[in-house]
Write a protein that holds these residues in place. Structure first.
Motif, PDB file in Angstrom:
ATOM      1  N   TYR A  15      21.286  53.460   9.263  1.00  0.00           N
ATOM      2  CA  TYR A  15      21.268  52.444  10.317  1.00  0.00           C
ATOM      3  C   TYR A  15      22.075  51.211   9.912  1.00  0.00           C
ATOM      4  O   TYR A  15      22.796  50.627  10.725  1.00  0.00           O
ATOM      5  CB  TYR A  15      19.828  52.052  10.626  1.00  0.00           C
ATOM      6  N   TYR A  16      21.966  50.824   8.644  1.00  0.00           N
ATOM      7  CA  TYR A  16      22.741  49.669   8.168  1.00  0.00           C
ATOM      8  C   TYR A  16      24.240  49.948   8.273  1.00  0.00           C
ATOM      9  O   TYR A  16      25.022  49.101   8.727  1.00  0.00           O
ATOM     10  CB  TYR A  16      22.347  49.349   6.727  1.00  0.00           C
ATOM     11  N   LEU A  17      24.665  51.142   7.827  1.00  0.00           N
ATOM     12  CA  LEU A  17      26.085  51.482   7.926  1.00  0.00           C
ATOM     13  C   LEU A  17      26.551  51.528   9.368  1.00  0.00           C
ATOM     14  O   LEU A  17      27.649  51.073   9.698  1.00  0.00           O
ATOM     15  CB  LEU A  17      26.335  52.819   7.231  1.00  0.00           C
ATOM     16  N   LYS A  18      25.722  52.066  10.233  1.00  0.00           N
ATOM     17  CA  LYS A  18      26.093  52.169  11.642  1.00  0.00           C
ATOM     18  C   LYS A  18      26.164  50.785  12.289  1.00  0.00           C
ATOM     19  O   LYS A  18      27.048  50.513  13.101  1.00  0.00           O
ATOM     20  CB  LYS A  18      25.054  53.044  12.369  1.00  0.00           C
ATOM     21  N   ARG A  19      25.234  49.926  11.941  1.00  0.00           N
ATOM     22  CA  ARG A  19      25.121  48.648  12.634  1.00  0.00           C
ATOM     23  C   ARG A  19      26.096  47.612  12.113  1.00  0.00           C
ATOM     24  O   ARG A  19      26.607  46.781  12.882  1.00  0.00           O
ATOM     25  CB  ARG A  19      23.692  48.111  12.492  1.00  0.00           C
ATOM     26  N   HIS A  20      26.427  47.621  10.822  1.00  0.00           N
ATOM     27  CA  HIS A  20      27.217  46.539  10.235  1.00  0.00           C
ATOM     28  C   HIS A  20      28.577  47.015   9.732  1.00  0.00           C
ATOM     29  O   HIS A  20      29.599  46.403  10.043  1.00  0.00           O
ATOM     30  CB  HIS A  20      26.433  45.881   9.091  1.00  0.00           C
ATOM     31  N   ARG A  21      28.618  48.097   8.971  1.00  0.00           N
ATOM     32  CA  ARG A  21      29.884  48.528   8.400  1.00  0.00           C
ATOM     33  C   ARG A  21      30.806  49.130   9.448  1.00  0.00           C
ATOM     34  O   ARG A  21      31.993  48.834   9.499  1.00  0.00           O
ATOM     35  CB  ARG A  21      29.622  49.534   7.279  1.00  0.00           C
ATOM     36  N   TRP A  22      30.271  49.983  10.276  1.00  0.00           N
ATOM     37  CA  TRP A  22      31.104  50.646  11.265  1.00  0.00           C
ATOM     38  C   TRP A  22      31.408  49.772  12.472  1.00  0.00           C
ATOM     39  O   TRP A  22      32.244  50.102  13.294  1.00  0.00           O
ATOM     40  CB  TRP A  22      30.439  51.933  11.737  1.00  0.00           C
ATOM     41  N   SER A  23      30.677  48.655  12.596  1.00  0.00           N
ATOM     42  CA  SER A  23      30.924  47.791  13.752  1.00  0.00           C
ATOM     43  C   SER A  23      32.326  47.190  13.722  1.00  0.00           C
ATOM     44  O   SER A  23      32.922  46.927  14.768  1.00  0.00           O
ATOM     45  CB  SER A  23      29.874  46.674  13.789  1.00  0.00           C
ATOM     46  N   VAL A  24      32.862  46.991  12.495  1.00  0.00           N
ATOM     47  CA  VAL A  24      34.221  46.453  12.394  1.00  0.00           C
ATOM     48  C   VAL A  24      35.227  47.447  12.946  1.00  0.00           C
ATOM     49  O   VAL A  24      36.168  47.095  13.674  1.00  0.00           O
ATOM     50  CB  VAL A  24      34.537  46.101  10.934  1.00  0.00           C
ATOM     51  N   LEU A  25      35.043  48.711  12.625  1.00  0.00           N
ATOM     52  CA  LEU A  25      35.968  49.726  13.122  1.00  0.00           C
ATOM     53  C   LEU A  25      35.774  49.976  14.613  1.00  0.00           C
ATOM     54  O   LEU A  25      36.750  50.183  15.337  1.00  0.00           O
ATOM     55  CB  LEU A  25      35.753  51.030  12.338  1.00  0.00           C
ATOM     56  N   LYS A  26      34.531  49.951  15.090  1.00  0.00           N
ATOM     57  CA  LYS A  26      34.279  50.238  16.493  1.00  0.00           C
ATOM     58  C   LYS A  26      34.762  49.117  17.404  1.00  0.00           C
ATOM     59  O   LYS A  26      35.125  49.357  18.553  1.00  0.00           O
ATOM     60  CB  LYS A  26      32.794  50.482  16.716  1.00  0.00           C
TER      61      LYS A  26
END
Length: 308
Positions: free
Chosen positions: A287-298
């Motif tokens: 959830y952390y990766l989905k919410r914070h790390r991948w948000s830059v790419l999305k």
């Protein structure tokens, strides 16, 4: 032409042609119960009462008391291994094997269970070897082509009480004792049904007659069972000193049969517990990766600027 048509219209015959014909009134036959004579009223009322009475009698006969309607559904018992993460009571499994060996094995087989399956579950390896050596196993042929008997080994399966199904039927008045290896999974209700069956023997109700050597059990389909009550208070003496009441004996043998039908019971629940513990760590990380790390790419926008 026009003058002739005008003359026809002004005449009576032309007027009759242009006007629609009048409908002839017909008498409508209206009939009601109130308009009938007294005799017809009595006849129709009697016919209705007879029809309703006949229908009620047929429905009552259709839903008359049958043997199948006396069958009871086994209640749900609070088994110690019934929880999602609850394991089997291995002390009860050990006592259940003793019940099977001393009571059930006289008629019922467990052809899919070997002595080695008891090692590490209810007995030690030395204890299981001693149990297996008590059984005489027919083996062979030897070097002379003859069969011989030998003491049992860990790899041997539990001995059968009868050599074939025909011999089992002859010894039990035509009834074939089922194999108990998977009996818990093969019966609706599982161990609840087996426990209720073992402890549910009683006298038949009024109006129910049974054949000779047939017993009444409301939990058995048809209520007429050829097996005599197998357990009762103090039917055996446990090696660990547990009081051998009827409920205790039935509970122990049902726990043993649950393990026999599902030997991976504890391992399956242990793996489920490991999966839950791993998910408790993995899910927040994902959830952390989905919410914070991948948000830059999305949220990144790619704009194409053609060269001038």
């Amino acid at each position: 032409m026009a003058a002739a048509l005008r003359a026809v219209v002004l005449s009576g015959s032309g007027r009759s042609l242009l006007t629609p014909p009048k409908t002839i009134p017909t008498a409508r036959a209206s009939m009601s119960f109130a308009s009938l004579s007294r005799g017809r009223k009595v006849a129709l009322s009697t016919l209705g009462v007879l029809a309703a009475g006949g229908a009620s009698l047929a429905l009552a006969l259709h839903h008359s008391v049958k043997a199948s309607e006396l069958e009871l559904h086994p209640p749900s018992y609070p088994w110690s291994h019934g929880g999602m993460l609850s394991s089997l009571d291995h002390a009860s499994v050990r006592r259940g094997y003793q019940v099977y060996k001393q009571v059930c094995a006289a008629c019922h087989s467990m052809e899919y269970l070997a002595f080695r399956n008891l090692v590490g579950v209810s007995h030690t390896e030395a204890e299981v070897k001693a149990l297996a050596e008590e059984v005489e196993v027919v083996d062979g042929p030897d070097d002379n082509g003859e069969m011989f008997t030998r003491p049992g080994k860990l790899s041997d399966y539990f001995p059968k009480p009868y050599p074939n199904p025909e011999a089992a039927r002859v010894a039990n008045n035509g009834a074939l004792p089922p194999d108990l290896s998977y009996i818990v999974n093969a019966r609706h209700g599982g161990e609840d049904y087996v426990f209720s069956l073992l402890t549910g023997y009683c006298d038949p109700p009024a109006g129910v007659s049974l054949l000779e050597d047939v017993y009444y059990n409301p939990y058995f389909p048809g209520q007429a069972i050829g097996m005599a009550p197998p357990i009762y208070n103090e039917v055996l003496e446990y090696d660990d000193g547990t009081p051998a009441t009827m409920s205790q004996v039935a509970k122990d043998v049902c726990t043993f049969l649950r393990w026999a039908a599902e030997p991976e019971h504890d391992q399956r629940k242990r793996m489920g517990l490991k999966l839950i513990m791993g998910s408790a760590i993995l899910v927040p990380l994902v959830y952390y990766l989905k919410r914070h790390r991948w948000s830059v790419l999305k949220s990144r926008k790619i704009a194409y600027r053609p060269p001038k």
